[in-house]
Design a protein around this motif. Sequence first.
Motif, PDB file in Angstrom:
ATOM      1  N   ASP A  68       6.480  -0.073  11.274  1.00  0.00           N
ATOM      2  CA  ASP A  68       7.052   0.820  10.235  1.00  0.00           C
ATOM      3  C   ASP A  68       7.792   1.942  10.681  1.00  0.00           C
ATOM      4  O   ASP A  68       8.832   2.231  10.169  1.00  0.00           O
ATOM      5  CB  ASP A  68       5.834   1.171   9.245  1.00  0.00           C
ATOM      6  CG  ASP A  68       5.173  -0.160   8.674  1.00  0.00           C
ATOM      7  OD1 ASP A  68       5.850  -1.024   8.087  1.00  0.00           O
ATOM      8  OD2 ASP A  68       3.994  -0.571   8.891  1.00  0.00           O
ATOM      9  N   VAL A  69       7.166   2.261  11.738  1.00  0.00           N
ATOM     10  CA  VAL A  69       7.767   3.880  12.328  1.00  0.00           C
ATOM     11  C   VAL A  69       7.833   3.379  13.731  1.00  0.00           C
ATOM     12  O   VAL A  69       6.805   2.907  14.459  1.00  0.00           O
ATOM     13  CB  VAL A  69       6.896   4.740  11.871  1.00  0.00           C
ATOM     14  CG1 VAL A  69       7.272   6.091  12.724  1.00  0.00           C
ATOM     15  CG2 VAL A  69       6.784   5.192  10.395  1.00  0.00           C
ATOM     16  N   PRO A 120      13.527   1.240   6.771  1.00  0.00           N
ATOM     17  CA  PRO A 120      14.135   2.182   5.768  1.00  0.00           C
ATOM     18  C   PRO A 120      14.189   1.431   4.397  1.00  0.00           C
ATOM     19  O   PRO A 120      13.940   2.314   3.483  1.00  0.00           O
ATOM     20  CB  PRO A 120      15.657   2.656   6.341  1.00  0.00           C
ATOM     21  CG  PRO A 120      15.872   1.248   6.951  1.00  0.00           C
ATOM     22  CD  PRO A 120      14.489   0.983   7.588  1.00  0.00           C
ATOM     23  N   ASP A 121      14.086   0.056   4.370  1.00  0.00           N
ATOM     24  CA  ASP A 121      14.431  -0.555   2.866  1.00  0.00           C
ATOM     25  C   ASP A 121      12.936  -0.852   2.350  1.00  0.00           C
ATOM     26  O   ASP A 121      12.717  -1.672   1.361  1.00  0.00           O
ATOM     27  CB  ASP A 121      15.099  -2.001   3.044  1.00  0.00           C
ATOM     28  CG  ASP A 121      16.417  -1.484   3.424  1.00  0.00           C
ATOM     29  OD1 ASP A 121      17.063  -0.737   3.130  1.00  0.00           O
ATOM     30  OD2 ASP A 121      17.082  -2.334   4.182  1.00  0.00           O
ATOM     31  N   SER A 122      11.747  -0.569   2.958  1.00  0.00           N
ATOM     32  CA  SER A 122      10.348  -0.964   2.630  1.00  0.00           C
ATOM     33  C   SER A 122       9.728   0.512   2.763  1.00  0.00           C
ATOM     34  O   SER A 122       8.815   0.929   3.763  1.00  0.00           O
ATOM     35  CB  SER A 122       9.817  -1.860   3.741  1.00  0.00           C
ATOM     36  OG  SER A 122      10.344  -2.953   3.933  1.00  0.00           O
ATOM     37  N   ALA A 167       1.567   4.903   2.844  1.00  0.00           N
ATOM     38  CA  ALA A 167       1.112   4.998   4.191  1.00  0.00           C
ATOM     39  C   ALA A 167       2.472   5.427   5.223  1.00  0.00           C
ATOM     40  O   ALA A 167       1.936   6.305   5.933  1.00  0.00           O
ATOM     41  CB  ALA A 167       0.486   3.674   4.971  1.00  0.00           C
ATOM     42  N   LYS A 168       3.225   4.805   5.121  1.00  0.00           N
ATOM     43  CA  LYS A 168       4.563   5.106   6.094  1.00  0.00           C
ATOM     44  C   LYS A 168       5.063   6.687   5.883  1.00  0.00           C
ATOM     45  O   LYS A 168       5.169   7.130   6.763  1.00  0.00           O
ATOM     46  CB  LYS A 168       5.710   4.066   6.052  1.00  0.00           C
ATOM     47  CG  LYS A 168       7.019   4.720   6.775  1.00  0.00           C
ATOM     48  CD  LYS A 168       7.786   3.475   6.808  1.00  0.00           C
ATOM     49  CE  LYS A 168       8.542   3.326   5.718  1.00  0.00           C
ATOM     50  NZ  LYS A 168       9.902   2.362   5.728  1.00  0.00           N
TER      51      LYS A 168
END
Length: 309
Positions: free
Chosen positions: A144-145, A281-283, A287-288
Motif C-alpha cells: 500500500d505504501v 493511489p486508486d485504493s 489504515a493507509k
Amino acid sequence: MSWIARSVSPNGLRVFEAAARHLSFTAAARELRSTQSAVSQQVRALEEQLGLPLFERIYRGVRLTEAGHALFVSVQEGFATIDRTIERLQHKHRHPHVNILTDFSFAAYWLMPRLPRFREQHPHIDVRIVTNQGVLDWRAQEVDVAIVFCDERTLAGGVPLLIREEVFPVCSPSFLQRHGPIENLEALSQLPLLTLTADQGQSWLDWPSYFEQLAGVGYLGSSELTFNNYTLLIQAAIAGQGIAMGWHGLVDDLLENGMLVGLKALRLRSPRGYGLVDARPDSPGEAKRALQEWVLECAAQERERRTKE
C-alpha cells in the motif's frame, strides 16, 4: 456445473460430512442438534440425488462406500476452504491492515524504533513490513505504501520527502581512540572503510562518490569489508572494524546512545533522500491514510527538532 451438482442441498452435504466423520448417524445428530431419523433421511435423500450409495449399513453402525469416501474428502476440503475464507474476510473487516515496502536500513533504524508509537495510536491496524535491499519496485508487489530512497526526479514528481540524504563517517568510540583524530579526508582515506554495495543500481552515496563530491578526487584506497546489508555493516562499525558511512535519520539513535561517533565535520548533503510513495493511489483506506499521516508527522517533528539543535 451439472444439474445434479446444482440441486444438491448444502445442508445435506453438511449432514453427510458429520455422519461420515463420526461414522454414526446418532453421533452426527447429536452434533447437529437433530435426530437420528432426520440425519438418516437427509443422507438417503442425498444418495437418491446422486444415484450412488454413500454408506453401507452394518451392524450397529455405518461405513463409507468408495464413493462415500471420495465425496467425504472433497466435502471436508470444500468446507475447510469456505471456513478459511470467511475467517480471513472477518479478520480483514475487524482489523484493517497496511503493507509497507522499504529497505532493510530504513526498516531497522527508522521505522522499527518508532512503530510502537503508531501501534499505540492505532491498535486496530495490522502493519505488515516487506523489505528488500535492492531497487524497490512498489508497482510489482502487493503493498500500500513504499518508503524508498528516491532520486531528484522522483522527489520533484510530488513524492513527499521524509529525510534528505546527509552522510558523514561514523565509527565506534574505541576505533576513534585508536586511530584519531580524523579531521580531514586525507586521514580518512588511510583507514579501513566499510562499504555498502550498490550493485543493483541503488542511488545512495558510496565512498568514491563521497570523496569525489567533497574533494574532487576519487578514493583510491581499498575497503576492508564490503556488505550488501547496511544493518550488518553498522554492526561491524560498532565492533570497531572500520569506518562506515552514516546516514542522518538512520544512525541518529546510535550516536545518541554512544555506540557510534559521527565525524560531522566531514558531512555531505545531496538532493536525494527517502520519500513516501502511495503505491496504490486508486485504493484509499483508513489504515493507509493513518500510516501516511503518521509517517509524515514523525518526519516533520524530527526536522523541526533538528533545526533547533
